[in-house]
Design a protein around this motif. Structure first.
Motif, mmCIF file in Angstrom:
data_model
loop_
_atom_site.group_PDB
_atom_site.id
_atom_site.type_symbol
_atom_site.label_atom_id
_atom_site.label_comp_id
_atom_site.label_asym_id
_atom_site.label_seq_id
_atom_site.Cartn_x
_atom_site.Cartn_y
_atom_site.Cartn_z
ATOM 1 N N SER A 239 2.736 1.776 -3.339
ATOM 2 C CA SER A 239 1.828 2.103 -4.444
ATOM 3 C C SER A 239 1.534 3.595 -4.521
ATOM 4 O O SER A 239 1.080 4.094 -5.557
ATOM 5 N N GLN A 240 1.782 4.325 -3.426
ATOM 6 C CA GLN A 240 1.535 5.769 -3.414
ATOM 7 C C GLN A 240 2.709 6.566 -3.969
ATOM 8 O O GLN A 240 2.604 7.776 -4.143
ATOM 9 N N TYR B 148 5.949 3.457 -8.986
ATOM 10 C CA TYR B 148 6.130 2.404 -7.998
ATOM 11 C C TYR B 148 6.314 1.029 -8.619
ATOM 12 O O TYR B 148 6.884 0.137 -8.003
ATOM 13 N N VAL C 151 0.832 -1.206 0.000
ATOM 14 C CA VAL C 151 0.000 0.000 0.000
ATOM 15 C C VAL C 151 0.865 1.253 0.000
ATOM 16 O O VAL C 151 0.603 2.213 -0.742
ATOM 17 N N ILE C 152 1.917 1.253 0.819
ATOM 18 C CA ILE C 152 2.790 2.429 0.902
ATOM 19 C C ILE C 152 3.516 2.666 -0.415
ATOM 20 O O ILE C 152 3.547 3.791 -0.931
#
Length: 296
Positions: free
Chosen positions: A115-116, A120, A112-113
């Motif tokens: 992907s921001q 990525y 999740v991290i």
């Protein structure tokens, strides 16, 4: 590619990344070989895989903040290991279940991290499969100093870690702090995994931790010799793997793992006492003895 050409490339100033790649691959393999001996003795192979998941959010945060991947991964892995140890005090849920919960959750958090972050997808591939040719100088020094610190702690706690590996209850009865020794081993495994991620990536890192010690375990019954053979096998696998990958344009991490696996298979077949051929010969000899005795 002839080995002479590979050696020439190692000293070529235009290929400065190649000797750095070789150095960090060998250092990582040696450290994982030593730490992995204790992992193999305890039958904790799953720990290496779980820790590789646990360090991922730290790597992701370090990437987003442009910080040290080694430091970020180490912090995340150690925090997760401490959480496991804390929750494991509640005996209702066993440790292996907690590992499944927290380590996979940590990996999901890392996804999740990361992907921001912009771009990525390429970064995710680097974390999963390694990027040994793009290692900055600061990470080379970090891996070197961290590796020396890991080896120093392993040798300082050698007797205590072996005692816990052989008989936990006996170690507890003689006053050894089993809980803290477990934490120490978790931290050592975490750090060994972190410094190896850039070599072969998150997915394959378990191989560096397990395969060389497993091969060494087949070759000797002596723990001291096993802890010498395991890093030797790991370091040689890194050297041969990098040479083959450079010669035939193969992925570095995958090639190193395949070389180490080939060594394990050779040990499985040809080990002098515990190899397949040696076991078959002993079985054949045992069957012949009654027949010879009957004839006499």
């Amino acid at each position: 590619m002839p080995i002479t050409d590979f050696l020439t490339d190692l000293v070529n100033p235009d290929l400065a990344f190649l000797p750095k790649a070789l150095l960090i691959a060998v250092m990582s393999s040696v450290v994982c070989g030593v730490v992995g001996c204790h992992v193999v003795l305890r039958g904790m192979a799953f720990i290496g895989d779980a820790v590789a998941h646990a360090v991922f959010p730290g790597l992701a945060v370090a990437f987003v903040l442009q910080g040290s991947l080694v430091l970020g991964g180490a912090v995340a892995g150690i925090m997760t290991a401490l959480l496991i140890a804390l929750f494991a005090q509640h005996r209702r849920v066993k440790e292996d279940s907690l590992i499944g919960v927290f380590f996979v959750a940590a990996f999901a958090l890392g996804i999740v991290i990361i992907s921001q972050a912009p771009g990525y997808a390429g970064s995710l591939q680097q974390f999963l499969f390694g990027s040994i040719t793009g290692i900055p100088d600061r990470d080379l020094y970090t891996v070197g100093f961290t590796g020396l610190a890991i080896l120093a702690v392993v040798f300082l706690l050698h007797k205590e870690l072996v005692a816990v590996s052989l008989d936990r209850e006996m170690a507890r009865s003689v006053g050894l702090p089993v809980f803290w020794l477990d934490i120490a081993l978790y931290v050592l495994v975490t750090l060994a995994v972190v410094i190896s991620l850039q070599t072969i990536g998150n997915i394959l890192v378990l191989a560096l931790l397990i395969t060389p010690p497993a091969a060494a375990r087949l070759l000797t019954d002596r723990l001291g010799l096993m802890m010498l053979l395991a890093p030797l096998i790991g370091g040689c696998s890194a050297l041969v793997g990098l040479y083959l990958s450079w010669s035939y344009d193969l992925p570095v991490g995958g090639t190193i793992v395949l070389v180490a696996t080939a060594v394990f298979l050779l040990a499985w077949v040809f080990a002098p006492r515990h190899g397949l051929l040696a076991r078959r010969w002993r079985d054949l000899t045992a069957r012949r003895r009654p027949a010879v005795a009957a004839i006499k």
